[in-house]
Design a protein around this motif. Sequence first.
Motif, PDB file in Angstrom:
ATOM      1  N   THR A  23       3.896   9.405  -8.648  1.00 54.20           N
ATOM      2  CA  THR A  23       4.638   8.491  -7.783  1.00 54.20           C
ATOM      3  C   THR A  23       3.869   8.235  -6.488  1.00 54.20           C
ATOM      4  O   THR A  23       3.680   7.083  -6.084  1.00 54.20           O
ATOM      5  CB  THR A  23       6.040   9.058  -7.476  1.00 54.20           C
ATOM      6  OG1 THR A  23       6.744   9.236  -8.714  1.00 54.20           O
ATOM      7  CG2 THR A  23       6.837   8.142  -6.567  1.00 54.20           C
ATOM      8  N   LYS A  70      16.651   4.854  -1.442  1.00 55.54           N
ATOM      9  CA  LYS A  70      17.098   3.488  -1.717  1.00 55.54           C
ATOM     10  C   LYS A  70      17.570   2.796  -0.441  1.00 55.54           C
ATOM     11  O   LYS A  70      17.224   1.643  -0.182  1.00 55.54           O
ATOM     12  CB  LYS A  70      18.215   3.465  -2.759  1.00 55.54           C
ATOM     13  CG  LYS A  70      18.587   2.024  -3.136  1.00 55.54           C
ATOM     14  CD  LYS A  70      19.730   1.945  -4.116  1.00 55.54           C
ATOM     15  CE  LYS A  70      19.315   2.483  -5.454  1.00 55.54           C
ATOM     16  NZ  LYS A  70      20.330   2.314  -6.492  1.00 55.54           N
ATOM     17  N   MET A  73      14.560   1.861   1.642  1.00 60.41           N
ATOM     18  CA  MET A  73      13.850   0.736   1.024  1.00 60.41           C
ATOM     19  C   MET A  73      14.581  -0.575   1.294  1.00 60.41           C
ATOM     20  O   MET A  73      13.963  -1.562   1.691  1.00 60.41           O
ATOM     21  CB  MET A  73      13.714   0.948  -0.484  1.00 60.41           C
ATOM     22  CG  MET A  73      13.054  -0.226  -1.211  1.00 60.41           C
ATOM     23  SD  MET A  73      13.357  -0.224  -2.982  1.00 60.41           S
ATOM     24  CE  MET A  73      15.115  -0.592  -3.058  1.00 60.41           C
ATOM     25  N   PRO A  87       7.938   0.148  -3.437  1.00 59.99           N
ATOM     26  CA  PRO A  87       8.828   1.084  -4.137  1.00 59.99           C
ATOM     27  C   PRO A  87       8.261   1.498  -5.493  1.00 59.99           C
ATOM     28  O   PRO A  87       7.440   0.795  -6.091  1.00 59.99           O
ATOM     29  CB  PRO A  87      10.108   0.279  -4.317  1.00 59.99           C
ATOM     30  CG  PRO A  87       9.640  -1.136  -4.395  1.00 59.99           C
ATOM     31  CD  PRO A  87       8.407  -1.226  -3.532  1.00 59.99           C
ATOM     32  N   PHE A  88       8.704   2.644  -5.958  1.00 58.34           N
ATOM     33  CA  PHE A  88       8.402   3.089  -7.313  1.00 58.34           C
ATOM     34  C   PHE A  88       9.742   3.290  -8.024  1.00 58.34           C
ATOM     35  O   PHE A  88      10.362   4.349  -7.928  1.00 58.34           O
ATOM     36  CB  PHE A  88       7.605   4.397  -7.321  1.00 58.34           C
ATOM     37  CG  PHE A  88       7.051   4.721  -8.680  1.00 58.34           C
ATOM     38  CD1 PHE A  88       5.704   4.580  -8.946  1.00 58.34           C
ATOM     39  CD2 PHE A  88       7.879   5.155  -9.714  1.00 58.34           C
ATOM     40  CE1 PHE A  88       5.189   4.867 -10.204  1.00 58.34           C
ATOM     41  CE2 PHE A  88       7.380   5.436 -10.971  1.00 58.34           C
ATOM     42  CZ  PHE A  88       6.029   5.294 -11.210  1.00 58.34           C
ATOM     43  N   PRO A  89      10.215   2.248  -8.735  1.00 53.51           N
ATOM     44  CA  PRO A  89      11.471   2.392  -9.469  1.00 53.51           C
ATOM     45  C   PRO A  89      11.260   3.274 -10.704  1.00 53.51           C
ATOM     46  O   PRO A  89      10.226   3.187 -11.374  1.00 53.51           O
ATOM     47  CB  PRO A  89      11.830   0.966  -9.859  1.00 53.51           C
ATOM     48  CG  PRO A  89      10.596   0.151  -9.676  1.00 53.51           C
ATOM     49  CD  PRO A  89       9.657   0.908  -8.811  1.00 53.51           C
ATOM     50  N   LEU A 110      16.921  -4.208  -7.797  1.00 51.59           N
ATOM     51  CA  LEU A 110      16.536  -2.965  -7.120  1.00 51.59           C
ATOM     52  C   LEU A 110      17.722  -2.232  -6.506  1.00 51.59           C
ATOM     53  O   LEU A 110      17.683  -1.014  -6.362  1.00 51.59           O
ATOM     54  CB  LEU A 110      15.484  -3.234  -6.048  1.00 51.59           C
ATOM     55  CG  LEU A 110      14.064  -3.457  -6.532  1.00 51.59           C
ATOM     56  CD1 LEU A 110      13.123  -3.692  -5.354  1.00 51.59           C
ATOM     57  CD2 LEU A 110      13.563  -2.299  -7.374  1.00 51.59           C
ATOM     58  N   GLU A 113      18.820   0.139  -9.183  1.00 52.43           N
ATOM     59  CA  GLU A 113      17.808   1.007  -9.799  1.00 52.43           C
ATOM     60  C   GLU A 113      17.665   2.330  -9.061  1.00 52.43           C
ATOM     61  O   GLU A 113      17.850   2.396  -7.844  1.00 52.43           O
ATOM     62  CB  GLU A 113      16.437   0.313  -9.816  1.00 52.43           C
ATOM     63  CG  GLU A 113      16.382  -0.938 -10.655  1.00 52.43           C
ATOM     64  CD  GLU A 113      16.534  -0.682 -12.145  1.00 52.43           C
ATOM     65  OE1 GLU A 113      16.234   0.427 -12.619  1.00 52.43           O
ATOM     66  OE2 GLU A 113      16.941  -1.621 -12.855  1.00 52.43           O
ATOM     67  N   ILE A 115      15.256   4.754  -7.413  1.00 54.15           N
ATOM     68  CA  ILE A 115      13.948   4.600  -6.789  1.00 54.15           C
ATOM     69  C   ILE A 115      13.398   6.000  -6.519  1.00 54.15           C
ATOM     70  O   ILE A 115      13.982   6.764  -5.752  1.00 54.15           O
ATOM     71  CB  ILE A 115      14.037   3.777  -5.476  1.00 54.15           C
ATOM     72  CG1 ILE A 115      14.762   2.447  -5.693  1.00 54.15           C
ATOM     73  CG2 ILE A 115      12.655   3.583  -4.868  1.00 54.15           C
ATOM     74  CD1 ILE A 115      14.084   1.496  -6.650  1.00 54.15           C
ATOM     75  N   ASP A 116      12.278   6.334  -7.165  1.00 59.54           N
ATOM     76  CA  ASP A 116      11.696   7.678  -7.013  1.00 59.54           C
ATOM     77  C   ASP A 116      10.910   7.846  -5.726  1.00 59.54           C
ATOM     78  O   ASP A 116      10.697   8.963  -5.262  1.00 59.54           O
ATOM     79  CB  ASP A 116      10.778   7.999  -8.201  1.00 59.54           C
ATOM     80  CG  ASP A 116      11.551   8.289  -9.468  1.00 59.54           C
ATOM     81  OD1 ASP A 116      12.764   8.588  -9.392  1.00 59.54           O
ATOM     82  OD2 ASP A 116      10.931   8.235 -10.556  1.00 59.54           O
ATOM     83  N   VAL A 118       9.054   5.422  -2.103  1.00 63.04           N
ATOM     84  CA  VAL A 118       8.727   4.151  -1.454  1.00 63.04           C
ATOM     85  C   VAL A 118       7.649   4.402  -0.408  1.00 63.04           C
ATOM     86  O   VAL A 118       7.649   5.428   0.263  1.00 63.04           O
ATOM     87  CB  VAL A 118       9.977   3.484  -0.828  1.00 63.04           C
ATOM     88  CG1 VAL A 118      10.556   4.295   0.312  1.00 63.04           C
ATOM     89  CG2 VAL A 118       9.680   2.066  -0.384  1.00 63.04           C
TER      90      VAL A 118
END
Length: 138
Positions: A23, A70, A73, A87-89, A110, A113, A115-116, A118
Amino acid sequence: MSEKMRLAIIVNPELPLGLLANTVSAIAIGMAAKFPMLAGTALSDTNGNRIDVSSKYPVPILQGDAIQIKALMLKALQSAGERAVVPFPAFARSLHAFEQYEQAFPERDLTEELIDGVGLVGPDKWVKSLTGNLKLLR
Protein backbone atom coordinates in the motif's frame (compact mmCIF):
# COMPACT_ATOMS: atom_id res chain seq x y z
CA MET A 1 4.80 24.47 -6.14
CA SER A 2 5.70 27.85 -4.71
CA GLU A 3 4.86 27.15 -1.05
CA LYS A 4 6.83 24.83 1.23
CA MET A 5 5.76 21.30 0.32
CA ARG A 6 4.90 18.48 2.71
CA LEU A 7 4.18 14.79 2.14
CA ALA A 8 2.40 12.19 4.23
CA ILE A 9 1.16 8.65 3.73
CA ILE A 10 -1.58 7.41 6.02
CA VAL A 11 -2.27 3.68 6.30
CA ASN A 12 -4.34 1.33 8.39
CA PRO A 13 -1.96 -0.36 10.87
CA GLU A 14 -4.27 -3.40 10.99
CA LEU A 15 -3.17 -4.44 7.49
CA PRO A 16 -0.81 -7.44 7.37
CA LEU A 17 2.82 -6.34 6.93
CA GLY A 18 3.04 -7.33 3.26
CA LEU A 19 -0.15 -5.46 2.35
CA LEU A 20 1.01 -2.48 4.38
CA ALA A 21 4.29 -2.35 2.45
CA ASN A 22 2.47 -2.75 -0.87
CA THR A 23 0.00 0.00 0.00
CA VAL A 24 2.72 2.46 0.98
CA SER A 25 4.84 1.73 -2.09
CA ALA A 26 1.92 2.04 -4.53
CA ILE A 27 0.83 5.33 -2.97
CA ALA A 28 4.39 6.69 -3.06
CA ILE A 29 4.66 5.90 -6.78
CA GLY A 30 1.41 7.78 -7.40
CA MET A 31 2.65 10.78 -5.41
CA ALA A 32 5.90 10.93 -7.40
CA ALA A 33 4.00 10.53 -10.67
CA LYS A 34 2.01 13.68 -9.88
CA PHE A 35 5.05 15.60 -8.60
CA PRO A 36 8.22 14.27 -10.27
CA MET A 37 10.30 16.83 -8.37
CA LEU A 38 9.86 14.65 -5.26
CA ALA A 39 12.76 12.55 -6.53
CA GLY A 40 14.62 12.29 -9.80
CA THR A 41 18.09 13.24 -8.67
CA ALA A 42 21.05 10.96 -9.12
CA LEU A 43 24.07 10.89 -6.80
CA SER A 44 27.48 9.23 -7.02
CA ASP A 45 29.63 7.90 -4.20
CA THR A 46 33.45 8.13 -4.00
CA ASN A 47 33.78 5.05 -6.22
CA GLY A 48 31.52 6.48 -8.92
CA ASN A 49 28.57 4.22 -8.05
CA ARG A 50 25.57 6.15 -9.32
CA ILE A 51 22.22 5.81 -7.60
CA ASP A 52 18.76 7.35 -8.00
CA VAL A 53 17.58 9.23 -4.93
CA SER A 54 14.53 7.74 -3.23
CA SER A 55 13.04 11.05 -2.05
CA LYS A 56 14.09 14.65 -1.64
CA TYR A 57 11.53 15.12 1.14
CA PRO A 58 10.73 13.31 4.39
CA VAL A 59 7.82 10.92 3.94
CA PRO A 60 6.16 10.29 7.30
CA ILE A 61 4.06 7.15 7.39
CA LEU A 62 1.13 7.84 9.69
CA GLN A 63 -1.55 5.53 10.99
CA GLY A 64 -5.30 5.82 10.98
CA ASP A 65 -8.20 3.43 11.08
CA ALA A 66 -10.45 2.91 8.06
CA ILE A 67 -12.91 5.61 9.17
CA GLN A 68 -10.17 8.20 9.74
CA ILE A 69 -8.50 7.43 6.42
CA LYS A 70 -11.72 7.76 4.43
CA ALA A 71 -12.74 10.98 6.20
CA LEU A 72 -9.29 12.47 5.64
CA MET A 73 -9.32 11.48 1.96
CA LEU A 74 -12.78 12.94 1.36
CA LYS A 75 -11.81 16.20 3.08
CA ALA A 76 -8.58 16.38 1.06
CA LEU A 77 -10.44 15.80 -2.20
CA GLN A 78 -12.52 18.93 -1.55
CA SER A 79 -9.41 21.10 -1.63
CA ALA A 80 -8.40 22.89 -4.78
CA GLY A 81 -4.93 23.95 -5.74
CA GLU A 82 -1.65 22.27 -6.41
CA ARG A 83 -1.86 19.08 -4.42
CA ALA A 84 -2.04 15.31 -4.78
CA VAL A 85 -4.47 12.95 -3.09
CA VAL A 86 -3.51 9.34 -3.83
CA PRO A 87 -5.88 6.78 -2.28
CA PHE A 88 -5.41 3.03 -2.27
CA PRO A 89 -8.90 1.48 -2.32
CA ALA A 90 -8.97 -2.10 -1.07
CA PHE A 91 -10.74 -3.35 -4.22
CA ALA A 92 -7.56 -2.60 -6.18
CA ARG A 93 -5.87 -5.63 -4.58
CA SER A 94 -8.05 -8.00 -6.58
CA LEU A 95 -6.94 -6.42 -9.85
CA HIS A 96 -3.60 -7.38 -11.37
CA ALA A 97 -3.25 -4.96 -14.26
CA PHE A 98 -3.62 -1.19 -14.32
CA GLU A 99 -6.05 -1.49 -17.24
CA GLN A 100 -8.43 -3.45 -14.98
CA TYR A 101 -8.22 -0.72 -12.32
CA GLU A 102 -8.68 2.00 -14.90
CA GLN A 103 -11.79 0.23 -16.19
CA ALA A 104 -13.25 -0.59 -12.74
CA PHE A 105 -12.61 2.76 -11.05
CA PRO A 106 -15.31 4.83 -12.83
CA GLU A 107 -17.90 2.25 -11.73
CA ARG A 108 -16.96 2.70 -8.05
CA ASP A 109 -17.95 5.28 -5.44
CA LEU A 110 -15.02 6.14 -3.16
CA THR A 111 -17.42 7.16 -0.40
CA GLU A 112 -18.58 3.53 -0.30
CA GLU A 113 -15.15 1.88 -0.63
CA LEU A 114 -12.75 0.65 2.03
CA ILE A 115 -9.61 2.77 1.68
CA ASP A 116 -6.42 1.08 2.94
CA GLY A 117 -4.30 4.21 2.70
CA VAL A 118 -3.96 7.65 1.21
CA GLY A 119 -1.01 9.80 0.23
CA LEU A 120 -0.96 13.57 0.37
CA VAL A 121 1.36 16.06 -1.28
CA GLY A 122 0.75 19.75 -0.98
CA PRO A 123 1.37 22.95 0.88
CA ASP A 124 2.81 22.43 4.34
CA LYS A 125 -0.16 23.99 6.16
CA TRP A 126 -2.70 21.94 4.18
CA VAL A 127 -1.05 18.59 4.88
CA LYS A 128 -0.53 19.48 8.56
CA SER A 129 -4.18 20.52 8.89
CA LEU A 130 -5.27 17.10 7.65
CA THR A 131 -2.74 14.94 9.49
CA GLY A 132 -1.74 16.86 12.62
CA ASN A 133 -3.63 14.57 15.00
CA LEU A 134 -2.33 11.27 13.55
CA LYS A 135 0.45 9.17 15.06
CA LEU A 136 3.47 7.80 13.25
CA LEU A 137 3.22 4.17 12.23
CA ARG A 138 5.57 2.17 14.45
